[in-house]
Design a protein around this motif. Structure first.
Motif, mmCIF file in Angstrom:
data_model
loop_
_atom_site.group_PDB
_atom_site.id
_atom_site.type_symbol
_atom_site.label_atom_id
_atom_site.label_comp_id
_atom_site.label_asym_id
_atom_site.label_seq_id
_atom_site.Cartn_x
_atom_site.Cartn_y
_atom_site.Cartn_z
ATOM 1 N N UNK A 121 30.501 34.309 -9.104
ATOM 2 C CA UNK A 121 29.805 34.379 -7.808
ATOM 3 C C UNK A 121 31.077 34.118 -6.656
ATOM 4 N N UNK A 152 18.598 36.630 1.933
ATOM 5 C CA UNK A 152 17.811 35.613 1.096
ATOM 6 C C UNK A 152 18.499 35.100 -0.417
ATOM 7 N N UNK A 189 14.595 31.860 7.460
ATOM 8 C CA UNK A 189 13.431 31.074 7.881
ATOM 9 C C UNK A 189 13.519 29.803 7.237
ATOM 10 N N UNK A 221 6.991 35.933 6.398
ATOM 11 C CA UNK A 221 6.864 35.550 4.796
ATOM 12 C C UNK A 221 5.714 35.430 4.492
ATOM 13 N N UNK A 228 9.753 40.906 -4.942
ATOM 14 C CA UNK A 228 11.135 40.166 -4.254
ATOM 15 C C UNK A 228 11.766 41.224 -3.093
ATOM 16 N N UNK B 121 7.693 23.821 9.372
ATOM 17 C CA UNK B 121 8.432 23.626 8.295
ATOM 18 C C UNK B 121 9.104 22.237 8.072
ATOM 19 N N UNK B 152 14.400 26.643 -5.503
ATOM 20 C CA UNK B 152 14.674 27.899 -4.828
ATOM 21 C C UNK B 152 14.116 28.180 -3.510
ATOM 22 N N UNK B 153 14.916 28.668 -2.368
ATOM 23 C CA UNK B 153 14.368 28.706 -1.019
ATOM 24 C C UNK B 153 13.185 29.973 -1.158
ATOM 25 N N UNK B 154 12.935 30.488 -2.018
ATOM 26 C CA UNK B 154 11.760 31.383 -2.266
ATOM 27 C C UNK B 154 10.572 30.638 -2.624
ATOM 28 N N UNK B 156 9.836 27.906 -0.554
ATOM 29 C CA UNK B 156 9.836 27.006 0.366
ATOM 30 C C UNK B 156 8.541 26.828 1.187
ATOM 31 N N UNK B 157 7.668 27.741 0.995
ATOM 32 C CA UNK B 157 6.406 27.980 1.772
ATOM 33 C C UNK B 157 5.382 27.178 0.788
ATOM 34 N N UNK B 158 5.292 27.503 -0.450
ATOM 35 C CA UNK B 158 4.182 27.158 -1.270
ATOM 36 C C UNK B 158 4.414 26.038 -2.385
ATOM 37 N N UNK B 164 17.611 22.887 -1.108
ATOM 38 C CA UNK B 164 19.091 22.571 -1.339
ATOM 39 C C UNK B 164 19.606 21.550 -1.899
ATOM 40 N N UNK B 189 21.809 27.978 -8.168
ATOM 41 C CA UNK B 189 22.925 28.608 -8.730
ATOM 42 C C UNK B 189 23.652 29.293 -7.685
ATOM 43 N N UNK B 190 22.890 30.028 -6.481
ATOM 44 C CA UNK B 190 23.462 30.668 -5.580
ATOM 45 C C UNK B 190 24.081 29.826 -4.379
ATOM 46 N N UNK B 191 24.182 28.504 -4.518
ATOM 47 C CA UNK B 191 24.420 27.759 -3.201
ATOM 48 C C UNK B 191 25.690 27.767 -3.170
ATOM 49 N N UNK B 228 8.211 36.212 -8.749
ATOM 50 C CA UNK B 228 8.819 35.347 -8.181
ATOM 51 C C UNK B 228 8.776 33.883 -8.913
#
Lengths: 288, 288
Positions: A121, A152, A189, A221, A228, B121, B152-154, B156-158, B164, B189-191, B228
């Motif tokens: 990465x 994202x 966001x 969102x 996704x 948030x 994971x940020x995906x 964040x809402x729920x 992070x 892993x993406x961070x 997701x």
């Protein structure tokens, strides 16, 4: 205060399932939407010169051109192909009078079967930096600003390995004039550093005589999100506090377009596109 | 160098679709997996005292207890219910001899129908900080470390609005002794700041006499990811450079368990669970 309706722009992906680009242009005129951001494949299908003429004749202005990027590649031939394709994207953006070429920078290098060919990465991120630097040598003298759109983190592997506004700002700091950022609500966001990084972009040195903040993309969102890629929500239907982020953009000096970009295979792509455009206008006025 | 096989731990969600907790414990023994991390609902079904005895008799040790958290709530009654439920989770973790209670901190407050009740948030993040602080007053004197798992940020809402490792480290800095972090590959892993934030956690003051780095969770990110929540990959089947992240953990002084946690509705939850456990062992030895 409600946003200025004249700032509303339509990213043409929002009704791409229903309409070709000429119909989308007509739809914008019919609904009083004065700006749009078209995609390369739609422009190619409708013809570049024809599209430029249609947009001009309709009195519309562009908020961006989608898209360049996809820099990482598994070998030298792939890197060269990406470089050449990005130069063509710059040429098209110039022909259309776009204010910037939006960059979706790409994820991990892919093999011939379009599968990830590497787990490096950090290496992909270096290819992105080098790819933008090389493209700048072409785009800067041509007068076409490049706009990095952080995507994202769920797209880090396959679409864009620049996943925070901080990373995009770092790239701009490193690469200098000619490159800015797009703030797309869907992608950023969740970021606890969002307010700070928007302010940082606003304070940055001018890019091509304007702000580093080159675009503001709207959608929402949804909870739950069922796909996704293709389950973005219409503004107001999800959990993003849009007025709050807009206030950060405005405090940072942003006065540009509000571009609605919704990929929604199961919902908005199934609806009458006139209903979609009317809803964009109404929601922009009431919830953004 | 291949990882020490005795560090392998099984998060019981990995075979939750096939086996109840007593069968999972037997399976770990059969496959020479000496550690596990059970979930509260599985423990409740099998009985707390019975489960504690089974684990002890099997000679297994826990790598964590899943899970406390879900702090934000729409009203005072909801906040109090979360507080009380988290205290029970601490009691259970103590009864089972867990080294820490894993915290999935929760997202936006929800209404009675389990739908988001707020778009604030930053407010949810404040509720999380306050909720952990309050729980620490109970857990610290009881001797049960709390482990914040950034998600994971995906989510964040729920599920969790700490997205992070930097944010989790900030919370630990603020809240003091008794709280650490979990590094789960799937979530972080993406961070681009991952290496730096792992090193920061390693340098932090001791927590309950040990490292702030309280856990290391393994799985892989698949391309494409089709769901997701329930499409995590087995180590080696995705794009995460696992040995590289392990090297960062070890350079930061981490010597703890390697816990495999895979939610996989369409693949690993459909397989013979003995095959799943054998694959976890083999992949741990060969690709981690």
């Amino acid at each position: 205060m409600a946003p200025d309706p004249s700032l509303l722009s339509l990213n043409t992906a929002t009704v791409r399932a229903q309409w070709a680009l000429p119909e989308i242009i007509d739809g914008c005129v019919r609904h009083g939407i004065g700006r749009l951001a078209p995609w390369r494949d739609q422009v190619a299908k409708a013809g570049l010169a024809d599209t430029a003429r249609r947009i001009r004749d309709a009195g519309l202005v562009l908020s961006g051109y989608c898209r360049g990027g996809m820099f990482p590649a598994a070998d030298a031939a792939g890197l060269a192909a990406a470089r050449d394709d990005n130069r063509r994207a710059v040429d098209e953006a110039l022909a259309l009078g776009a204010p910037c070429l939006v960059l979706v920078v790409g994820g991990l290098p892919k093999d011939a079967a379009d599968r990830p060919a590497s787990k490096d990465l950090a290496g992909a991120r270096a290819m992105v930096r080098d790819g933008i630097a090389t493209l700048l040598d072409y785009a800067r003298p041509a007068g076409m600003p490049l706009a990095i759109e952080p995507l994202h983190p769920m797209y880090a592997a396959d679409r864009a390995c620049v996943n925070t506004l901080a990373h995009a700002n770092d790239l701009c700091d490193e690469l200098g004039d000619g490159v800015g950022v797009i703030v797309d609500l869907y992608h950023v966001w969740w970021d606890p550093d969002l307010a700070e990084e928007i302010a940082r972009a606003g304070r940055a040195p001018p890019v091509a005589g304007g702000s580093r903040l080159m675009g503001f993309h709207l959608c929402d969102w949804l909870v739950p999100t069922r796909d996704l890629l293709l389950d973005r929500g219409m503004m107001g239907d999800g959990v993003i506090d849009i007025p709050r982020v807009r206030s950060w953009m405005e405090a940072a000096g942003y006065r540009g377009p509000h571009e609605v970009e919704i990929f929604s295979a199961a919902d908005w792509w199934q609806r009458d596109p006139d209903e979609v455009l009317a809803t964009c206008r109404e929601r922009h006025a009431t919830v953004c």
